[in-house]
Design a protein around this motif. Sequence first.
Motif, PDB file in Angstrom:
ATOM      1  N   ASP A  99       0.827  -1.203   0.000  1.00 54.53           N
ATOM      2  CA  ASP A  99       0.000   0.000   0.000  1.00 54.53           C
ATOM      3  C   ASP A  99       0.865   1.258   0.000  1.00 54.53           C
ATOM      4  O   ASP A  99       0.563   2.233  -0.715  1.00 54.53           O
ATOM      5  N   THR A 100       1.949   1.235   0.786  1.00 58.50           N
ATOM      6  CA  THR A 100       2.869   2.375   0.818  1.00 58.50           C
ATOM      7  C   THR A 100       3.448   2.637  -0.563  1.00 58.50           C
ATOM      8  O   THR A 100       3.464   3.775  -1.051  1.00 58.50           O
ATOM      9  N   TRP A 101       3.910   1.584  -1.224  1.00 53.94           N
ATOM     10  CA  TRP A 101       4.561   1.765  -2.529  1.00 53.94           C
ATOM     11  C   TRP A 101       3.566   2.126  -3.629  1.00 53.94           C
ATOM     12  O   TRP A 101       3.926   2.813  -4.585  1.00 53.94           O
ATOM     13  N   ARG A 102       2.315   1.689  -3.502  1.00 58.20           N
ATOM     14  CA  ARG A 102       1.302   2.133  -4.472  1.00 58.20           C
ATOM     15  C   ARG A 102       1.175   3.653  -4.440  1.00 58.20           C
ATOM     16  O   ARG A 102       1.120   4.318  -5.485  1.00 58.20           O
ATOM     17  N   ARG A 103       1.114   4.206  -3.244  1.00 58.05           N
ATOM     18  CA  ARG A 103       0.970   5.650  -3.107  1.00 58.05           C
ATOM     19  C   ARG A 103       2.234   6.372  -3.562  1.00 58.05           C
ATOM     20  O   ARG A 103       2.158   7.411  -4.211  1.00 58.05           O
ATOM     21  N   VAL A 104       3.386   5.801  -3.236  1.00 59.18           N
ATOM     22  CA  VAL A 104       4.652   6.410  -3.650  1.00 59.18           C
ATOM     23  C   VAL A 104       4.753   6.443  -5.166  1.00 59.18           C
ATOM     24  O   VAL A 104       5.133   7.456  -5.770  1.00 59.18           O
ATOM     25  N   GLY A 105       4.415   5.323  -5.801  1.00 57.71           N
ATOM     26  CA  GLY A 105       4.570   5.215  -7.247  1.00 57.71           C
ATOM     27  C   GLY A 105       3.780   6.235  -8.029  1.00 57.71           C
ATOM     28  O   GLY A 105       4.132   6.572  -9.171  1.00 57.71           O
ATOM     29  N   GLU A 106       2.708   6.755  -7.439  1.00 64.93           N
ATOM     30  CA  GLU A 106       1.869   7.742  -8.120  1.00 64.93           C
ATOM     31  C   GLU A 106       2.403   9.161  -7.981  1.00 64.93           C
ATOM     32  O   GLU A 106       1.940  10.071  -8.678  1.00 64.93           O
ATOM     33  N   LEU A 107       3.373   9.354  -7.096  1.00 65.75           N
ATOM     34  CA  LEU A 107       3.783  10.720  -6.747  1.00 65.75           C
ATOM     35  C   LEU A 107       5.219  11.079  -7.104  1.00 65.75           C
ATOM     36  O   LEU A 107       5.548  12.263  -7.173  1.00 65.75           O
ATOM     37  N   LEU A 121      11.017  -9.891   3.439  1.00 66.66           N
ATOM     38  CA  LEU A 121      10.197  -9.986   2.234  1.00 66.66           C
ATOM     39  C   LEU A 121      11.039  -9.788   0.979  1.00 66.66           C
ATOM     40  O   LEU A 121      12.045  -9.092   0.999  1.00 66.66           O
ATOM     41  N   LEU A 122      10.600 -10.400  -0.109  1.00 66.89           N
ATOM     42  CA  LEU A 122      11.331 -10.323  -1.366  1.00 66.89           C
ATOM     43  C   LEU A 122      10.931  -9.073  -2.157  1.00 66.89           C
ATOM     44  O   LEU A 122       9.752  -8.713  -2.199  1.00 66.89           O
ATOM     45  N   PRO A 123      11.889  -8.427  -2.812  1.00 64.59           N
ATOM     46  CA  PRO A 123      11.543  -7.290  -3.676  1.00 64.59           C
ATOM     47  C   PRO A 123      10.478  -7.635  -4.718  1.00 64.59           C
ATOM     48  O   PRO A 123       9.605  -6.814  -5.007  1.00 64.59           O
ATOM     49  N   SER A 124      10.539  -8.832  -5.268  1.00 66.80           N
ATOM     50  CA  SER A 124       9.576  -9.211  -6.310  1.00 66.80           C
ATOM     51  C   SER A 124       8.148  -9.293  -5.785  1.00 66.80           C
ATOM     52  O   SER A 124       7.191  -9.189  -6.556  1.00 66.80           O
ATOM     53  N   ASP A 125       7.976  -9.472  -4.463  1.00 68.08           N
ATOM     54  CA  ASP A 125       6.637  -9.508  -3.875  1.00 68.08           C
ATOM     55  C   ASP A 125       6.051  -8.106  -3.724  1.00 68.08           C
ATOM     56  O   ASP A 125       4.835  -7.950  -3.588  1.00 68.08           O
ATOM     57  N   ILE A 126       6.911  -7.093  -3.718  1.00 67.99           N
ATOM     58  CA  ILE A 126       6.480  -5.723  -3.446  1.00 67.99           C
ATOM     59  C   ILE A 126       6.545  -4.852  -4.706  1.00 67.99           C
ATOM     60  O   ILE A 126       5.722  -3.960  -4.907  1.00 67.99           O
TER      61      ILE A 126
END
Length: 282
Positions: A99-107, A121-126
Motif C-alpha cells: 500500500d505504501t509503494w502504491r501511493r509512492v509510485g503515483e507521486l 520480504l522479497l523485492p519481487s513480492d512488493i
Amino acid sequence: MQRLTVLGTGVLGSQIIFQAAYFGKEVVAYDINDEALAQLPERWEYLKPLYIRDLPDASPEKLEAAIGRIRATTDLGEALAQAELVIEAVPENLEIKRDTWRRVGELVPDTTIFATNSSTLLPSDIAPASGHPERFLALHFANEVWKNNTGEVMGHAGTDPAAFEAVAQFAEEIGMVPIRVLKEQPGYVLNSLLVPFLDAASGLLMGGVATPEDIDRTWRIGTGAPLGPFQIFDVVGMMTPYMLNKDSEKPGAREFAEYLKREYIDKGFLGKGSGRGFYTYE
C-alpha cells in the motif's frame, strides 16, 4: 544521489535518516503522523553520543550539521517531490508495504529509485505495487547502522542493473559496506544467518530451558561474541520480532509474539532505544 526520502521513522528508519545526513545527504523524513515525527529530536540526542563513541571522525559540530540536513514531514507528496532515492522502512507487513509503494509510485519523479529495507520480504513480492518495478530493489541495513555497517543490495529479476549499481554506490557513499546479493533470498545473507539463531534462543526461553541472561551468557562465553541473542533482540527492538512472529506458522512463533506483546510491548518496554527490553539501560 544526494536527495533521499526515508519512509518510516522508527528505530531503523531514524538510523538510516541520521546516517545518510551524517555523510552529507539531504534527507526528508516521512511518517504518517506528527506524533511520530515529534520523537525525532529525542532519537538524534540518543544517537549523537553513540556516533562520538564509535566513529573516530565524529564531532558535535559534524553531528549538528547532519541534523541540519534533515527535514521532517507528514505530507507524502512533499516528501517525494525531489527524491532521487526513496528508502522504505515501514512495519514488516506485506500489505502495508504494498500500500505504501502504491501511493509512492503515483507521486515520485520519473527517475526516482525505490528501495525497501524489508528484512524478510522479497523485492519481487512488493515491486509490482510501485508501478515501476524496474526501479525497485532492496537495500537492507543492520541495526546500529553506523557500526554494523553492511548494506545488502538485492534486486529481483526485473530490476534495472543500473538502478542496482546506483544503490550499491549510494550505500558506499553513506559509510556502508555494500553486499551485492546475487539472487533473491528471503532474509538476504545477514538474516538468513541471524533469524534461525534468534528463533533457537526464543525456543529455549519459551520452553523454560534457561533465562535470557543465561542464554546470552552461554553464547558470549562459548563463542566470544559481544552480544547474546536477547541483547540483539533489545538492539533490534521488540516490534520487529513481534511483527515477524505474530502470524508465523513456525512452531512456537506466535506464542513468542504474544509473550513479547504481553510482557514488553504493552508495558512500553520496546528495547534498548526505549531504555528497557529484556535488559534495563541507562
